[in-house]
Write a protein that holds these residues in place. Structure first.
Motif, PDB file in Angstrom:
ATOM      1  N   GLU A 211      60.541   3.144   0.181  1.00 52.69           N
ATOM      2  CA  GLU A 211      61.006   4.522   0.000  1.00 52.69           C
ATOM      3  C   GLU A 211      59.877   5.479  -0.353  1.00 52.69           C
ATOM      4  O   GLU A 211      60.071   6.691  -0.347  1.00 52.69           O
ATOM      5  CB  GLU A 211      62.078   4.573  -1.097  1.00 52.69           C
ATOM      6  N   ALA A 212      58.712   4.953  -0.702  1.00 55.93           N
ATOM      7  CA  ALA A 212      57.561   5.811  -0.980  1.00 55.93           C
ATOM      8  C   ALA A 212      57.001   6.365   0.328  1.00 55.93           C
ATOM      9  O   ALA A 212      57.444   6.009   1.425  1.00 55.93           O
ATOM     10  CB  ALA A 212      56.493   5.013  -1.726  1.00 55.93           C
ATOM     11  N   THR A 213      56.037   7.239   0.222  1.00 58.03           N
ATOM     12  CA  THR A 213      55.379   7.749   1.423  1.00 58.03           C
ATOM     13  C   THR A 213      54.561   6.632   2.066  1.00 58.03           C
ATOM     14  O   THR A 213      54.286   5.603   1.433  1.00 58.03           O
ATOM     15  CB  THR A 213      54.440   8.910   1.068  1.00 58.03           C
ATOM     16  N   PRO A 214      54.151   6.796   3.319  1.00 58.48           N
ATOM     17  CA  PRO A 214      53.293   5.776   3.936  1.00 58.48           C
ATOM     18  C   PRO A 214      52.007   5.520   3.156  1.00 58.48           C
ATOM     19  O   PRO A 214      51.473   4.413   3.186  1.00 58.48           O
ATOM     20  CB  PRO A 214      52.995   6.371   5.321  1.00 58.48           C
ATOM     21  N   THR A 215      51.505   6.542   2.461  1.00 56.68           N
ATOM     22  CA  THR A 215      50.308   6.347   1.643  1.00 56.68           C
ATOM     23  C   THR A 215      50.653   5.751   0.283  1.00 56.68           C
ATOM     24  O   THR A 215      49.918   4.914  -0.244  1.00 56.68           O
ATOM     25  CB  THR A 215      49.583   7.685   1.443  1.00 56.68           C
ATOM     26  N   GLY A 216      51.773   6.159  -0.292  1.00 54.08           N
ATOM     27  CA  GLY A 216      52.165   5.626  -1.593  1.00 54.08           C
ATOM     28  C   GLY A 216      52.427   4.137  -1.554  1.00 54.08           C
ATOM     29  O   GLY A 216      52.107   3.404  -2.505  1.00 54.08           O
ATOM     30  N   SER A 217      53.001   3.638  -0.451  1.00 49.00           N
ATOM     31  CA  SER A 217      53.286   2.206  -0.334  1.00 49.00           C
ATOM     32  C   SER A 217      52.016   1.375  -0.404  1.00 49.00           C
ATOM     33  O   SER A 217      52.024   0.243  -0.905  1.00 49.00           O
ATOM     34  CB  SER A 217      54.004   1.918   0.986  1.00 49.00           C
ATOM     35  N   VAL A 218      50.914   1.918   0.097  1.00 53.85           N
ATOM     36  CA  VAL A 218      49.640   1.194   0.070  1.00 53.85           C
ATOM     37  C   VAL A 218      49.207   0.945  -1.372  1.00 53.85           C
ATOM     38  O   VAL A 218      48.804  -0.167  -1.737  1.00 53.85           O
ATOM     39  CB  VAL A 218      48.567   1.978   0.845  1.00 53.85           C
ATOM     40  N   PHE A 219      49.292   1.958  -2.224  1.00 51.96           N
ATOM     41  CA  PHE A 219      48.927   1.790  -3.630  1.00 51.96           C
ATOM     42  C   PHE A 219      49.904   0.860  -4.345  1.00 51.96           C
ATOM     43  O   PHE A 219      49.498   0.012  -5.143  1.00 51.96           O
ATOM     44  CB  PHE A 219      48.886   3.150  -4.325  1.00 51.96           C
ATOM     45  N   LEU A 220      51.183   1.020  -4.064  1.00 47.94           N
ATOM     46  CA  LEU A 220      52.180   0.204  -4.746  1.00 47.94           C
ATOM     47  C   LEU A 220      52.008  -1.279  -4.449  1.00 47.94           C
ATOM     48  O   LEU A 220      52.308  -2.129  -5.296  1.00 47.94           O
ATOM     49  CB  LEU A 220      53.583   0.655  -4.333  1.00 47.94           C
ATOM     50  N   SER A 221      51.529  -1.604  -3.259  1.00 50.18           N
ATOM     51  CA  SER A 221      51.405  -3.010  -2.870  1.00 50.18           C
ATOM     52  C   SER A 221      50.343  -3.756  -3.663  1.00 50.18           C
ATOM     53  O   SER A 221      50.314  -4.994  -3.644  1.00 50.18           O
ATOM     54  CB  SER A 221      51.072  -3.107  -1.379  1.00 50.18           C
ATOM     55  N   ALA A 222      49.466  -3.028  -4.359  1.00 48.09           N
ATOM     56  CA  ALA A 222      48.262  -3.660  -4.905  1.00 48.09           C
ATOM     57  C   ALA A 222      48.322  -4.016  -6.384  1.00 48.09           C
ATOM     58  O   ALA A 222      47.777  -5.051  -6.792  1.00 48.09           O
ATOM     59  CB  ALA A 222      47.060  -2.746  -4.667  1.00 48.09           C
ATOM     60  N   PHE A 223      48.960  -3.194  -7.211  1.00 44.71           N
ATOM     61  CA  PHE A 223      48.677  -3.272  -8.646  1.00 44.71           C
ATOM     62  C   PHE A 223      49.721  -4.004  -9.493  1.00 44.71           C
ATOM     63  O   PHE A 223      49.374  -4.875 -10.282  1.00 44.71           O
ATOM     64  CB  PHE A 223      48.464  -1.858  -9.197  1.00 44.71           C
ATOM     65  N   THR A 224      50.972  -3.654  -9.371  1.00 46.85           N
ATOM     66  CA  THR A 224      51.967  -4.157 -10.323  1.00 46.85           C
ATOM     67  C   THR A 224      52.062  -5.670 -10.312  1.00 46.85           C
ATOM     68  O   THR A 224      51.958  -6.332 -11.361  1.00 46.85           O
ATOM     69  CB  THR A 224      53.348  -3.542 -10.028  1.00 46.85           C
ATOM     70  N   THR A 225      52.278  -6.254  -9.141  1.00 46.60           N
ATOM     71  CA  THR A 225      52.458  -7.707  -9.082  1.00 46.60           C
ATOM     72  C   THR A 225      51.160  -8.449  -9.412  1.00 46.60           C
ATOM     73  O   THR A 225      51.201  -9.539  -9.990  1.00 46.60           O
ATOM     74  CB  THR A 225      52.955  -8.127  -7.696  1.00 46.60           C
ATOM     75  N   LYS A 226      50.025  -7.864  -9.061  1.00 45.49           N
ATOM     76  CA  LYS A 226      48.767  -8.572  -9.319  1.00 45.49           C
ATOM     77  C   LYS A 226      48.328  -8.479 -10.781  1.00 45.49           C
ATOM     78  O   LYS A 226      47.687  -9.406 -11.302  1.00 45.49           O
ATOM     79  CB  LYS A 226      47.665  -8.043  -8.412  1.00 45.49           C
ATOM     80  N   THR A 227      48.662  -7.398 -11.479  1.00 48.72           N
ATOM     81  CA  THR A 227      48.411  -7.405 -12.927  1.00 48.72           C
ATOM     82  C   THR A 227      49.291  -8.441 -13.610  1.00 48.72           C
ATOM     83  O   THR A 227      48.886  -9.048 -14.603  1.00 48.72           O
ATOM     84  CB  THR A 227      48.672  -6.014 -13.540  1.00 48.72           C
ATOM     85  N   ALA A 228      50.498  -8.657 -13.074  1.00 47.27           N
ATOM     86  CA  ALA A 228      51.358  -9.712 -13.613  1.00 47.27           C
ATOM     87  C   ALA A 228      50.718 -11.085 -13.403  1.00 47.27           C
ATOM     88  O   ALA A 228      50.779 -11.952 -14.282  1.00 47.27           O
ATOM     89  CB  ALA A 228      52.738  -9.658 -12.968  1.00 47.27           C
ATOM     90  N   VAL A 229      50.109 -11.291 -12.234  1.00 45.92           N
ATOM     91  CA  VAL A 229      49.415 -12.554 -11.973  1.00 45.92           C
ATOM     92  C   VAL A 229      48.267 -12.746 -12.964  1.00 45.92           C
ATOM     93  O   VAL A 229      48.082 -13.836 -13.526  1.00 45.92           O
ATOM     94  CB  VAL A 229      48.897 -12.586 -10.522  1.00 45.92           C
ATOM     95  N   LEU A 230      47.497 -11.695 -13.196  1.00 45.62           N
ATOM     96  CA  LEU A 230      46.407 -11.784 -14.177  1.00 45.62           C
ATOM     97  C   LEU A 230      46.950 -12.120 -15.562  1.00 45.62           C
ATOM     98  O   LEU A 230      46.401 -12.993 -16.258  1.00 45.62           O
ATOM     99  CB  LEU A 230      45.650 -10.457 -14.221  1.00 45.62           C
ATOM    100  N   ALA A 231      48.037 -11.456 -15.972  1.00 46.72           N
ATOM    101  CA  ALA A 231      48.618 -11.726 -17.291  1.00 46.72           C
ATOM    102  C   ALA A 231      49.094 -13.166 -17.396  1.00 46.72           C
ATOM    103  O   ALA A 231      48.936 -13.821 -18.449  1.00 46.72           O
ATOM    104  CB  ALA A 231      49.767 -10.758 -17.559  1.00 46.72           C
ATOM    105  N   LEU A 232      49.666 -13.698 -16.324  1.00 44.43           N
ATOM    106  CA  LEU A 232      50.112 -15.096 -16.346  1.00 44.43           C
ATOM    107  C   LEU A 232      48.926 -16.047 -16.459  1.00 44.43           C
ATOM    108  O   LEU A 232      48.996 -17.059 -17.171  1.00 44.43           O
ATOM    109  CB  LEU A 232      50.913 -15.406 -15.087  1.00 44.43           C
ATOM    110  N   ILE A 233      47.828 -15.744 -15.757  1.00 46.98           N
ATOM    111  CA  ILE A 233      46.638 -16.601 -15.857  1.00 46.98           C
ATOM    112  C   ILE A 233      46.100 -16.597 -17.289  1.00 46.98           C
ATOM    113  O   ILE A 233      45.707 -17.640 -17.828  1.00 46.98           O
ATOM    114  CB  ILE A 233      45.557 -16.142 -14.873  1.00 46.98           C
TER     115      ILE A 233
END
Length: 569
Positions: A211-233
């Motif tokens: 539902e984000a803009t075509p540019t917003g989706s690019v940023f969204l794909s990168a940070f939230t889930t991967k910071t969770a991965v870092l926190a789990l590590i």
């Protein structure tokens, strides 16, 4: 300049403010220069805690360096630069400012040395990622952003409960390995898994990102889930429950991606699938597995952003986002097509791409740990990934039947951004030692053996054959595949309708009762106070009749007795 007190995240925060204040080429300069300065700052931070700040009775550690933290911060910063390059010509200033602040939160999490600092940056990410979703500017994006915010703030509350519990039990706010053995640690784990999009709380990702803009989706794909991965590590390495959760994520993402029609929902479910591989590796917990999780997170940000960029260009140029609406675009969008195919090959672990050199580390960790069933499940999942992301996405978008669309290829800045990430996918596939040198533990692993390469080529070949044999079943319709979002898309809607009907029925009952009461009162008024006493009146009211003298005396006596009783008692 030292970064004893201030994380490199502050550079992006300042850049976000400047993006709001300036226009034109000055804004473009800040968008492209700020990530470079941030990257230089990241590599100035040595290992260990750089300083402590007293807060109440706790020692806050705003900056702590380590190879793992620098690795994640590095790829986040590269993502900001390439994402900014991709976006700056069409994204609105407030979307870019929100995206930079969102990225700053992710980098802040990378260097947070204590649970309180991590939580502050964690919530900063939640706030500004929600704004990025809202920048879609449609009714759908506003509704999805609200659901996204509710889910992430709920996750933040759960995480905060866990942190408070751990602090009360141990007296420490340090980020250190733990296991989910009590209520508090389980709350921390659940709070992190919500950000990792682990089922059954994963529907927010496929609901919000498209539902984000075509540019917003690019940023969204990168940070939230991967910071969770870092926190789990950092917090839960070797927590065995993560193996089962990760495998469920892997299979879940494949199934729902195969069912999808919207190109960005396909890629969103693919994010869940790929994060599942990382979660499995963290659950295994060996040095090889943790290296594999970190390396795969690094590679995943690149190829997943590349795929979202490719989809974003298609949506930007055509205005279409459904598989059944697209096709034949390779003729007029060759650059976007080639870059999308490279991203699809990378996510499918094709030899000579980054996905092969990172995902195979996780499979090798399962073999080293004698987890045969885990290895077999991951192998089957690799075939599924090739089905939904490696073939389905590029086939339906760029090939299949000719849709009649004759759109221009990507603008120069979008094309350059895709070329950078496509080149990195190949570079890290051909020279994996570049990435291996950045990993937290020494790497003694050779991805390119004849056996491995032949095995993956055969696996991908038969997966591709299965796709075309089953192609009639792969065609989608204009529907949305529901999972736990059924609760708000169908159950919630039905519940609201039920409440509306109940209220309406109750209103009718109340209206009927009111009408009956009005009629009763009217009859009472007519009977006792109504018509005047006239000679020609056929029906006289009670108080209008001529009463006998004895009846009148009895009424007077009764009323006087009642008055006396009320007076004395």
């Amino acid at each position: 300049m030292g970064f004893e007190f201030f994380s490199p995240a502050f550079i992006l925060l300042i850049a976000a403010v400047l993006i709001c204040l300036v226009k034109g080429h000055a804004r473009t300069t800040f968008i492209l220069i700020a990530p470079i300065i941030t990257l230089l700052a990241i590599w100035q931070i040595p290992d260990g805690v750089q300083s402590t700040v007293k807060f109440l009775t706790y020692n806050i550690e705003p900056v702590e360096g380590s190879p793992l933290r620098r690795l994640f911060a590095t790829i986040f910063t590269i993502m900001v630069f390439v994402g900014g390059l991709f976006s700056f010509r069409i994204a609105r200033w407030y979307e870019l400012a929100a995206a930079f602040t969102y990225a700053a939160g992710a980098i802040g999490v990378c260097f947070a040395g204590d649970l309180i600092t991590m939580f502050v940056y964690w919530e900063l990410m939640a706030i500004f990622s929600t704004i990025v979703v809202w920048c879609g500017g449609t009714l759908g994006s506003r509704a999805a952003g609200m659901r996204y915010a509710i889910m992430h703030f709920l996750g933040g509350v759960i995480l905060k409960v866990g942190i408070v519990g751990v602090v009360l039990e141990t007296g420490s706010i340090q980020i250190q390995p733990m296991l989910a053995t009590n209520f508090s640690t389980w709350m921390i784990l659940i709070g992190i898994l919500i950000n990792a999009a682990a089922p059954p709380v994963s529907a927010w990702l496929a609901d919000a990102y498209p539902e984000a803009t075509p540019t917003g989706s690019v940023f969204l794909s990168a940070f939230t889930t991967k910071t969770a991965v870092l926190a789990l590590i950092l917090l839960f390495p070797g927590e065995s429950v993560l193996i089962g959760i990760g495998l469920f994520m892997v299979m879940y993402g494949i199934i729902f991606a195969l069912l999808e029609n919207d190109v960005r929902r396909i890629l969103s479910y693919s994010v869940v699938n790929q994060v599942g591989f990382m979660v499995v590796a963290i659950g295994i917990g060996t040095e090889m597995a943790l290296n594999g999780a970190a390396a795969h997170a690094f590679a995943h940000i690149i190829y997943k952003a590349l795929l979202f960029m490719s989809a974003g260009v298609v949506i930007y140029r055509t205005g279409k986002n459904k598989c059944i609406e697209l096709g034949g675009l390779f003729r007029t969008m060759p650059l976007t097509c080639v870059c999308g195919i490279i991203g699809a090959l990378a996510i499918s672990s094709f030899p000579l791409t980054s996905g092969f050199t990172t995902k195979s580390m996780i499979s090798q960790a399962a073999v080293d740990g004698n987890l045969v069933w885990v290895y077999m499940a991951l192998t089957a999942a690799s075939a599924g990934v090739f089905l939904h992301a490696g073939i389905k996405f590029p086939w339906f978008v760029f090939f299949q039947k000719d849709s009649g669309l004759r759109s221009k290829d990507a603008p120069w800045n979008m094309g350059l951004a895709m070329i950078i990430f496509a080149s990195m996918c190949i570079l890290l596939g051909v020279f994996p030692e570049i990435l291996y040198a950045l990993l937290p533990y020494p790497v003694d692993y050779q991805p390119y053996s004849i056996g491995k390469v032949l095995f993956y080529l055969q696996l991908l070949l038969f997966s591709g054959l299965a796709f075309f044999v089953l192609l009639p079943l792969m065609k989608r319709t204009m529907t949305i595949s529901l999972d736990t979002d059924w609760l708000w898309r169908r159950a919630g809607f039905s519940l609201v309708k039920l409440i509306e009907r109940a209220v309406s029925s109750l209103g009718e009952v109340i209206s009927q009762q009111r009408n009956s009461l009005q009629k009763l009162l009217q009859r009472m008024v007519v009977r006792y106070l109504g018509q005047p006493h006239t000679a020609d009146s056929q029906e006289r009211s009670v108080f209008a009749r001529s009463w006998r003298v004895g009846t009148t005396v009895l009424w007077i006596a009764g009323l006087l007795s009642a008055y006396v009783l009320l007076y004395y008692f």
